[in-house]
Motif scaffolding. Structure first.
Motif, PDB file in Angstrom:
ATOM      1  N   TYR A  63      26.272  58.724  27.975  1.00  0.00           N
ATOM      2  CA  TYR A  63      26.655  58.002  29.316  1.00  0.00           C
ATOM      3  C   TYR A  63      26.057  58.836  30.597  1.00  0.00           C
ATOM      4  O   TYR A  63      25.817  58.041  31.467  1.00  0.00           O
ATOM      5  CB  TYR A  63      28.279  58.061  29.405  1.00  0.00           C
ATOM      6  CG  TYR A  63      28.855  57.366  28.196  1.00  0.00           C
ATOM      7  CD1 TYR A  63      28.578  56.090  28.257  1.00  0.00           C
ATOM      8  CD2 TYR A  63      30.019  57.770  27.631  1.00  0.00           C
ATOM      9  CE1 TYR A  63      29.020  55.200  27.014  1.00  0.00           C
ATOM     10  CE2 TYR A  63      30.334  56.741  26.799  1.00  0.00           C
ATOM     11  CZ  TYR A  63      30.020  55.802  26.406  1.00  0.00           C
ATOM     12  OH  TYR A  63      30.725  54.736  25.401  1.00  0.00           O
ATOM     13  N   HIS A  91      22.121  53.296  20.852  1.00  0.00           N
ATOM     14  CA  HIS A  91      22.342  51.862  21.179  1.00  0.00           C
ATOM     15  C   HIS A  91      21.987  51.588  22.762  1.00  0.00           C
ATOM     16  O   HIS A  91      21.689  50.460  23.234  1.00  0.00           O
ATOM     17  CB  HIS A  91      23.887  51.871  21.211  1.00  0.00           C
ATOM     18  CG  HIS A  91      24.298  50.634  19.844  1.00  0.00           C
ATOM     19  ND1 HIS A  91      23.670  49.237  19.812  1.00  0.00           N
ATOM     20  CD2 HIS A  91      25.024  51.030  18.795  1.00  0.00           C
ATOM     21  CE1 HIS A  91      24.127  49.048  18.548  1.00  0.00           C
ATOM     22  NE2 HIS A  91      24.803  50.009  18.259  1.00  0.00           N
ATOM     23  N   ASP A  92      21.758  52.519  23.783  1.00  0.00           N
ATOM     24  CA  ASP A  92      21.121  52.167  24.867  1.00  0.00           C
ATOM     25  C   ASP A  92      20.329  53.155  25.416  1.00  0.00           C
ATOM     26  O   ASP A  92      20.611  54.200  25.710  1.00  0.00           O
ATOM     27  CB  ASP A  92      22.544  52.136  25.873  1.00  0.00           C
ATOM     28  CG  ASP A  92      22.714  50.928  26.687  1.00  0.00           C
ATOM     29  OD1 ASP A  92      21.969  49.767  26.461  1.00  0.00           O
ATOM     30  OD2 ASP A  92      23.577  50.594  27.425  1.00  0.00           O
ATOM     31  N   ARG A 100      17.221  46.885  32.405  1.00  0.00           N
ATOM     32  CA  ARG A 100      18.269  46.126  32.991  1.00  0.00           C
ATOM     33  C   ARG A 100      18.127  45.935  34.314  1.00  0.00           C
ATOM     34  O   ARG A 100      18.902  44.979  34.852  1.00  0.00           O
ATOM     35  CB  ARG A 100      19.518  46.602  32.149  1.00  0.00           C
ATOM     36  CG  ARG A 100      20.476  45.554  31.825  1.00  0.00           C
ATOM     37  CD  ARG A 100      21.441  45.491  30.668  1.00  0.00           C
ATOM     38  NE  ARG A 100      21.838  46.960  30.587  1.00  0.00           N
ATOM     39  CZ  ARG A 100      22.207  47.686  29.679  1.00  0.00           C
ATOM     40  NH1 ARG A 100      21.662  47.410  28.264  1.00  0.00           N
ATOM     41  NH2 ARG A 100      22.917  48.543  29.756  1.00  0.00           N
ATOM     42  N   ASP A 256      31.717  56.886  36.650  1.00  0.00           N
ATOM     43  CA  ASP A 256      32.029  55.461  36.950  1.00  0.00           C
ATOM     44  C   ASP A 256      33.495  55.318  37.354  1.00  0.00           C
ATOM     45  O   ASP A 256      34.271  56.057  36.960  1.00  0.00           O
ATOM     46  CB  ASP A 256      31.796  54.535  35.490  1.00  0.00           C
ATOM     47  CG  ASP A 256      30.334  54.343  35.526  1.00  0.00           C
ATOM     48  OD1 ASP A 256      29.663  54.144  36.411  1.00  0.00           O
ATOM     49  OD2 ASP A 256      30.080  54.584  34.183  1.00  0.00           O
TER      50      ASP A 256
ATOM     51  N   LEU B   3      30.048  51.965  32.217  1.00  0.00           N
ATOM     52  CA  LEU B   3      30.460  51.834  30.840  1.00  0.00           C
ATOM     53  C   LEU B   3      30.666  50.406  30.382  1.00  0.00           C
ATOM     54  O   LEU B   3      30.240  50.098  29.304  1.00  0.00           O
ATOM     55  CB  LEU B   3      31.891  52.515  30.770  1.00  0.00           C
ATOM     56  CG  LEU B   3      32.034  53.443  29.564  1.00  0.00           C
ATOM     57  CD1 LEU B   3      30.990  54.320  29.458  1.00  0.00           C
ATOM     58  CD2 LEU B   3      33.318  54.147  29.899  1.00  0.00           C
ATOM     59  N   GLU B   5      29.095  47.782  30.866  1.00  0.00           N
ATOM     60  CA  GLU B   5      27.801  47.211  30.475  1.00  0.00           C
ATOM     61  C   GLU B   5      27.415  47.865  29.167  1.00  0.00           C
ATOM     62  O   GLU B   5      26.801  47.230  28.314  1.00  0.00           O
ATOM     63  CB  GLU B   5      26.632  47.625  31.608  1.00  0.00           C
ATOM     64  CG  GLU B   5      26.644  46.431  32.619  1.00  0.00           C
ATOM     65  CD  GLU B   5      25.672  46.925  33.542  1.00  0.00           C
ATOM     66  OE1 GLU B   5      25.630  47.028  34.580  1.00  0.00           O
ATOM     67  OE2 GLU B   5      24.493  47.026  32.907  1.00  0.00           O
ATOM     68  N   VAL B   6      27.564  49.161  28.752  1.00  0.00           N
ATOM     69  CA  VAL B   6      27.222  49.731  27.580  1.00  0.00           C
ATOM     70  C   VAL B   6      27.699  49.047  26.413  1.00  0.00           C
ATOM     71  O   VAL B   6      27.183  48.454  25.361  1.00  0.00           O
ATOM     72  CB  VAL B   6      27.761  51.336  27.513  1.00  0.00           C
ATOM     73  CG1 VAL B   6      27.279  51.858  26.133  1.00  0.00           C
ATOM     74  CG2 VAL B   6      26.992  51.787  28.660  1.00  0.00           C
ATOM     75  N   ALA B   9      26.546  45.271  25.961  1.00  0.00           N
ATOM     76  CA  ALA B   9      25.247  45.336  25.415  1.00  0.00           C
ATOM     77  C   ALA B   9      25.476  45.466  23.948  1.00  0.00           C
ATOM     78  O   ALA B   9      24.737  44.853  23.009  1.00  0.00           O
ATOM     79  CB  ALA B   9      24.359  46.639  25.830  1.00  0.00           C
TER      80      ALA B   9
END
Lengths: 277, 299
Positions: A63, A91-92, A100, A256, B3, B5-6, B9
């Motif tokens: 993250y 995954h990301d 993105r 966030d 978060l 968006e993670v 996806a």
């Protein structure tokens, strides 16, 4: 097929070693992936016996990478990334987060593990107007790594260099006042153009559980990973302008907004992002 | 990046039940039921009793080897104490687990041992394959597919061959859909040198491979004769990876008149390692186009 001698640069890859644990594969296990060998799971579980927070910590570090890359694209306007120590696809991945936010981002991944490179080339491809590329290079030899990276990225324009959880594998901070790692990071900083960025997270020696876990990890045959003092991690950014909030536990770095607040239990990982003036 | 968006996806890549067909949905539903049972600390035996069945019935359901009666799923979710939302999802999945896939229209041409593969392939997120004899089915041209399927075909009218070839073309659509799976193919040089269907068909096939290799979700590596791992592979291997964390990879080994589906950890590990060795020993995908062009010139 063309004769072997006609093929460009088909140097034989290093072989996959399934007898000793490998960092990228252990991380894949901690992150809930499916790409690890039994020896990696064993080392990962052994680590977790001393440091059960590693599974959450591994996610927290992903993250942090996501927030740092997103910041660099959206707020700092960066479109070129050199991500050293890629790890196995998850995954990301950096290029997905960056593209993105801005589809024209160019990402170069560098790693020296044969399994990581094969997976990255096959699975970390972009479908946008941006691009991803892979180089087989070792952070221990930045003078070899940088010229290859320069062929793929325009160092005349801002570039962000990412060292995410890899500096623990470099040098021995307890032995030599951290000269090896500081010198390597220094070489990378010197290569950064003005307006370029350096993003780092790594482990600090702020918990005894982590030290015990690392002691057993470093006995396992995996490439040793060593924690640094907080001031040693901060020193990597010398000469650069740290963006707010500076070098902090990664969960506190531009978290966030969440109705649940920022997690109270902090990992040993410290991270920061800094701009070269 | 934030978060949610993670998470978005990740959910992008979850199963499309309509496309996936019953096999994959059974596996997924089975895996979820096993996880729920384990976290409720209920034995297979007790769960079996609750649905008027045996321990082995639960075991087969959890492995996705059978269809699901709605009534059994209702009773199990009751026993495991799942939330209202999850209950609805699980029951919807139980419905899909029994409905036929789109390939029902081709059923005449599909051997029983191949049918499960179709459902799994359509549901996969990553398809890794190693082929020694032929170009992988997902990368074949219609002419090449016809030529391959005619080898050893027993139907004189050619109807079955035609049906099989059009099924193969229909399967290929997954590579062009939005959010497509990734195809990672290692093709033995021998397969590309075998003149299936004559020079024109072979040239068309090589040109098609060059085009397909440019797709961002298609990765082709050509294993040269000099590579050493072919011997440990033994034959063609396909390994399917699904987007759901709870679904393990499935290894599919096709033989002349049957196929093996391997999902035991030791078997998966063996073939995963073979695929890794093949992929790391073959030249990287960036060299594939030059190799294919070289072969094209030689035909």
């Amino acid at each position: 097929m063309a004769k072997d001698s006609d093929l460009p640069s088909s140097a034989p890859f290093a072989e996959i070693d399934t007898t000793v644990p490998v960092s990228a594969r252990i991380w894949n296990y901690w992150l809930g992936g499916k790409d690890y060998y039994p020896v990696d799971k064993e080392a990962g579980d052994q680590f977790a016996r001393f440091y059960p927070g590693i599974f959450d910590g591994a996610r927290a570090s992903r993250y942090f990478i996501a927030r740092a890359v997103s910041y660099l694209v959206r707020e700092a306007g960066i479109r070129q990334f050199l991500d050293i120590g890629t790890g196995l696809p998850t995954h990301d991945n950096t290029h997905q987060i960056a593209q993105r936010a801005a589809p024209d981002c160019r990402i170069v991944y560098a790693d020296n593990d044969p399994l990581v490179l094969a997976h990255a080339r096959a699975l970390l491809t972009s479908s946008t107007e941006g691009s991803t590329d892979y180089i087989d290079a070792d952070l221990n030899d930045p003078d070899a790594l940088l010229p290859i990276a320069r062929e793929k990225l325009d160092f005349g324009r801002p570039v962000a260099i990412m060292l995410m959880g890899i500096l623990g594998h470099i040098g021995d901070p307890a032995q030599d006042d951290d000269r090896v790692a500081q010198s390597i990071v220094g070489t990378l900083k010197a290569a950064l153009p003005s307006g370029g960025y350096l993003a780092i997270y790594d482990s600090a020696n702020t918990g005894s559980g982590l030290n015990a876990a690392l002691h057993s990890y470093n006995e396992s045959g995996a490439a040793p990973y060593r924690v640094r003092r907080v001031d040693q991690i901060v020193r990597f950014f010398d000469g650069l302008e740290l963006v707010e909030p500076g070098v902090v536990p990664i969960q506190q770095w531009r978290p966030d907004h969440s109705p649940f607040g920022t997690p109270q239990q902090m990992s040993n990982n410290l991270g920061g992002v800094a701009r070269k003036p | 990046m934030d978060l949610p968006e993670v998470q978005a996806a990740q959910t992008d890549r979850t199963l499309d039940f309509e496309e996936a067909g019953p096999t994959a949905v059974r596996m997924l539903l089975g895996a979820r039921l096993r996880r729920l049972r384990e976290s409720a600390r209920i034995s297979q035996e007790d769960a079996g009793y609750a649905i008027r069945g045996s321990e082995s019935k639960i075991s087969r359901m959890e492995l996705g080897r059978t269809g699901f009666k709605q009534r059994d799923v209702v009773d199990l979710v009751e026993l495991y104490g799942v939330s209202e939302d999850e209950r609805a999802t699980l029951l919807a999945m139980a419905g899909h687990a029994n409905s036929p896939g789109w390939w029902q229209a081709y059923s005449e041409a599909i051997p029983a041992w191949f049918e499960p593969y179709l459902g799994l392939e359509q549901a996969a997120e990553v398809i890794r394959t190693y082929q020694v004899q032929f170009v992988p089915g997902l990368l074949q041209t219609p002419a090449y597919a016809h030529a391959v399927l005619r080898i050893g075909a027993e139907d004189r009218s050619g109807l079955i061959t035609n049906l099989r070839a059009s099924l193969r073309m229909r399967r290929q659509q997954i590579l062009h859909r939005p959010n497509p799976p990734r195809l990672w193919a290692v093709i033995d040089e021998a397969a590309l040198r075998r003149p299936i269907g004559g020079p024109d068909v072979a040239r068309g096939q090589l040109a098609h491979l060059i085009k397909m290799a440019r797709l961002s979700n298609v990765n082709i590596q050509v294993a040269p004769f000099s590579s050493g791992s072919q011997a440990i592979a033994g034959g063609p291997i396909t390994m399917l990876r699904f987007p759901e964390a709870e679904l393990t990879d499935v290894v599919y080994l096709e033989q002349l008149t049957s196929a093996l589906y391997l999902s035991k950890p030791a078997e998966r590990l063996y073939y995963w390692n073979v695929l890794n060795r093949l992929a790391t020993e073959a030249p990287p995908p960036t060299e594939t186009e030059a190799t294919l062009r070289g072969l094209l010139r030689e035909i």
